[in-house]
Write an enzyme that holds these catalytic residues in place. Structure first.
Site, short mmCIF file in Angstrom:
data_model
loop_
_atom_site.label_atom_id
_atom_site.label_comp_id
_atom_site.label_asym_id
_atom_site.label_seq_id
_atom_site.Cartn_x
_atom_site.Cartn_y
_atom_site.Cartn_z
N HIS A 46 0.81 -1.22 0.00
CA HIS A 46 0.00 0.00 0.00
C HIS A 46 0.84 1.27 0.00
CE1 HIS A 46 -3.83 -1.98 0.35
NE2 HIS A 46 -3.49 -2.61 1.46
N ARG A 71 6.80 -5.68 3.20
CA ARG A 71 5.49 -6.27 2.95
C ARG A 71 5.32 -6.28 1.44
NH1 ARG A 71 -0.42 -4.40 5.12
NH2 ARG A 71 0.08 -2.45 4.04
N GLU A 147 -6.02 -11.44 7.97
CA GLU A 147 -6.82 -10.21 7.92
C GLU A 147 -8.20 -10.41 7.29
OE1 GLU A 147 -4.49 -7.33 5.73
OE2 GLU A 147 -3.55 -8.88 4.54
N ASP A 173 -8.13 -4.54 8.09
CA ASP A 173 -8.87 -5.46 7.23
C ASP A 173 -9.55 -6.55 8.04
OD1 ASP A 173 -8.69 -4.66 4.46
OD2 ASP A 173 -6.54 -4.97 4.64
#
Length: 271
Positions: A46, A71, A147, A173
């Site tokens: 993200h 990540r 998540e 999430d």
């Protein structure tokens, strides 16, 4: 090769403090790495960045000695292996919802015979040193992100995956999915059902001899999570820390001015 400092902390019975980078810039990465975190991950999923940012950010952080992580965008062998070859010593993989996905993730982390990682440690060969081919399997940490509601239903099977080092909780999430959208996504959950879920994850990880990590918004909540049994906690991230410090500075200025903080100028021509 160099030892993973996070694993060394765990061997000493200590938790790891995790930093988070979403700004694709080597200088901000270097600043964050100098603040005393045990491990810092670049958010390739993200974050406002791509691989062309990840590599120089890793290079900028090398001098600090902090453990480097990423990540990755998804359960994608190309991204996972490129992050490892760039020098990552921990990989967080998002949206792992089944044991099959967890096993697939682990296979991309390890060289044969433990997995199917392709050999080509382009930067890692220089940054990590030693015999990567024989030592990396023991030093790399792999986190499966839990998540989704499906992941919670499969939690025991995911945690039992051979070679998986731990479960990393994405509370935003997870809350959105587990509670069917009743609560807005976010960190530092206080809903009783979410607290129960977070504690269940720790208990399941302990049962299978793996670690649990939690993404937190504040240091206070992260400390609570350590008390629940989490072995690594993320405290905010570069974007939120920058915004928070800037907002606090602006607020302090506005309040000083509105309360009559101006006492006149003693300017003698300098600055």
């Amino acid at each position: 090769m160099i030892k993973n400092k996070v694993k060394q902390l765990w061997a000493e019975g200590k938790p790891a403090l995790h930093g988070w980078l979403s700004i694709g810039n080597p200088f901000t990465a270097e600043i964050m790495a100098d603040q005393g975190y045990d491990v810092i991950s670049v958010d390739w999923q993200h974050g406002a960045l791509d691989y062309s940012s990840v590599l120089p950010m890793f290079q900028a952080m090398r001098a600090s000695g902090v453990t480097l992580g990423a990540r990755v965008p998804w359960l994608d062998p190309a991204a996972i292996m490129k992050a490892l070859d760039a020098g990552a010593m921990q990989i967080i993989c998002p949206m792992i919802s089944t044991a099959e996905q967890a096993a697939e993730f682990v296979s991309y982390l390890r060289y044969p015979p433990d997995g199917q990682r392709s050999f080509g440690p382009t930067r890692a060969a220089y940054a990590q040193g030693g015999n990567i081919a024989t030592e990396a399997n023991d030093e790399i940490i792999g986190w499966a992100m839990v998540e989704t509601k499906e992941a919670m239903a499969n939690l025991d099977a995911i945690a039992a995956t051979p070679g998986l080092d731990g479960i990393y909780v994405g509370p935003a999430d997870l809350t959105f999915s587990l509670c069917d959208g009743r609560y807005p996504p976010g960190f530092d959950r206080e809903e009783p059902e979410m607290i129960e879920a977070l504690k269940t994850i720790v208990e399941t990880c302990n049962k299978h001899g793996i670690k649990a990590a939690l993404h937190c918004g504040t240091a206070e909540y992260a400390a609570r999570a350590i008390g629940w049994g989490y072995s690594m906690t993320t405290v905010s991230g570069d974007t939120r820390l920058l915004a928070g410090a800037a907002a606090a500075s602006v607020k302090a200025f506005r309040e000083a001015v509105s309360s009559g903080g101006l006492t006149g100028s003693d300017d003698k021509g300098g600055y």
